[in-house]
Design an enzyme around this catalytic site. Structure first.
Site, PDB file in Angstrom:
ATOM      1  N   THR A  46      39.530  48.254  41.697  1.00 11.73           N
ATOM      2  CA  THR A  46      38.467  48.083  42.688  1.00 11.73           C
ATOM      3  C   THR A  46      38.867  47.111  43.786  1.00 11.73           C
ATOM      4  OG1 THR A  46      36.838  48.533  40.979  1.00 11.73           O
ATOM      5  CG2 THR A  46      36.025  47.457  42.947  1.00 11.73           C
ATOM      6  N   TYR A 130      44.228  48.540  29.366  1.00  5.29           N
ATOM      7  CA  TYR A 130      43.449  49.451  30.195  1.00  5.29           C
ATOM      8  C   TYR A 130      43.899  50.880  29.882  1.00  5.29           C
ATOM      9  CZ  TYR A 130      41.206  51.249  34.485  1.00  5.29           C
ATOM     10  OH  TYR A 130      40.430  51.930  35.399  1.00  5.29           O
ATOM     11  N   LYS A 158      39.945  48.181  27.746  1.00  4.26           N
ATOM     12  CA  LYS A 158      39.044  48.765  28.729  1.00  4.26           C
ATOM     13  C   LYS A 158      39.165  50.273  28.558  1.00  4.26           C
ATOM     14  CE  LYS A 158      38.006  49.308  33.635  1.00  4.26           C
ATOM     15  NZ  LYS A 158      38.419  49.031  35.039  1.00  4.26           N
ATOM     16  N   ILE A 201      33.648  46.590  32.018  1.00  2.54           N
ATOM     17  CA  ILE A 201      34.242  46.123  33.272  1.00  2.54           C
ATOM     18  C   ILE A 201      33.768  47.118  34.316  1.00  2.54           C
ATOM     19  CG2 ILE A 201      36.384  45.696  34.529  1.00  2.54           C
ATOM     20  CD1 ILE A 201      37.682  44.925  31.875  1.00  2.54           C
TER      21      ILE A 201
END
Length: 293
Positions: A46, A130, A158, A201
């Site tokens: 992001t 992740y 994540k 998240i």
């Protein structure tokens, strides 16, 4: 350490001239913490880290780390190489690194485990792995996720597999001890929390932060009916925010709110269409701005 709650992966705002707007990053960090976010993530997808030069990346982390130090909040920093992980050693605010399953090369599940074991052994902070197979091209079974959870120096995952798939159900049916499962697909965070995730998240939590925090709290408390109602409303908001590549719509909405100086993104991202921005603003207007009562 078990991570839990809502972590916000901060955008990197730019000013009208295209430079990083560091004051806006600081302001956003305080705002989401004021909204109840458990912690912050720096240099996540992001935040457009690939579009930042090394000096900008360092300065972004400096600003967010300073806020976390002032607020006593944990900071997770995306770091995918031994060198990037080593650089986190001098930052006491950093409690974990967000480390991507190796993308594109598709090394196989045994290769992923060996790769992460090596990074975890060299890292000064625990890893949050992740796992986003629709980006990396590397699927992982529940058995492999359990092997990763057992690695020394790995604190959590994540989990962003595009939905609630069979692997997710199998993992959450008997979740590994002391291993945080954090949702990374904003639109399905509510059902993931319902089956036992510790938090998320969530880029969408730049907006209606208190509502996302309230969603986690409701599922933790077992208040299923209000959690479902709130989850449906927030899922619609998240879907609107991700109608174009992240964080293009999100930044446009933040700019419309006056919270960042411009909606600009850097290539390869392009500005979203006006219709997508209007739809997200309409969804936000209908979403709760406080935790569900």
């Amino acid at each position: 350490m078990t991570l839990s709650g809502v972590y916000v992966p901060l955008v990197t705002p730019f000013d009208a001239a295209g430079a990083v707007a560091y004051a806006a990053i600081e302001s956003l960090a305080h705002q989401v913490l004021d909204g109840g976010a458990a912690g912050l993530v720096a240099l996540g997808t992001t935040g457009e880290p690939g579009a930042l030069d090394p000096g900008e990346q360092r300065d972004v982390v400096d600003v967010i780390a300073r806020v976390c130090r002032e607020r006593g909040a944990p900071l997770v920093v995306a770091a995918n190489t031994a060198a990037a992980l080593a650089a986190l050693g001098g930052r006491p605010e950093v409690t974990a690194a967000l480390t991507l399953v190796p993308p594109f090369v598709r090394p196989g599940e045994a290769g992923v485990v060996a790769y992460l074991a090596g990074l975890a052994a060299a890292s000064p902070v625990p890893l949050v792995v992740y796992h986003v197979p629709y980006r990396t091209g590397q699927p992982l079974s529940a058995a492999t996720l359990r092997r990763i959870a057992a690695l020394p120096g790995v604190a959590g995952v994540k989990l962003a597999v595009g939905g609630i798939d069979d692997t997710t159900v199998e993992l959450m049916a008997d979740p590994p001890a002391r291993f945080a499962v954090l949702g990374g697909d904003d639109a399905v965070i509510s059902p993931l929390l319902a089956i036992g995730a510790h938090g998320g998240i969530l880029a969408s939590a730049h907006l209606a932060t208190a509502a996302f925090v309230g969603l986690v709290d409701r599922w933790r408390a077992g208040d299923a009916e209000p959690a479902r109602v709130l989850g449906h409303r927030l899922a619609a908001l998240s879907a609107a925010l991700f109608a174009a590549p992240n964080p293009t719509v999100l930044k446009a909405v933040l700019h419309a709110q006056g919270r960042i100086p411009s909606p600009a993104v850097r290539l390869p991202l392009l500005a979203p269409g006006d219709d997508a921005v209007r739809a997200a603003l309409a969804r936000l207007a209908g979403a709760p701005v406080e935790a569900f009562p």
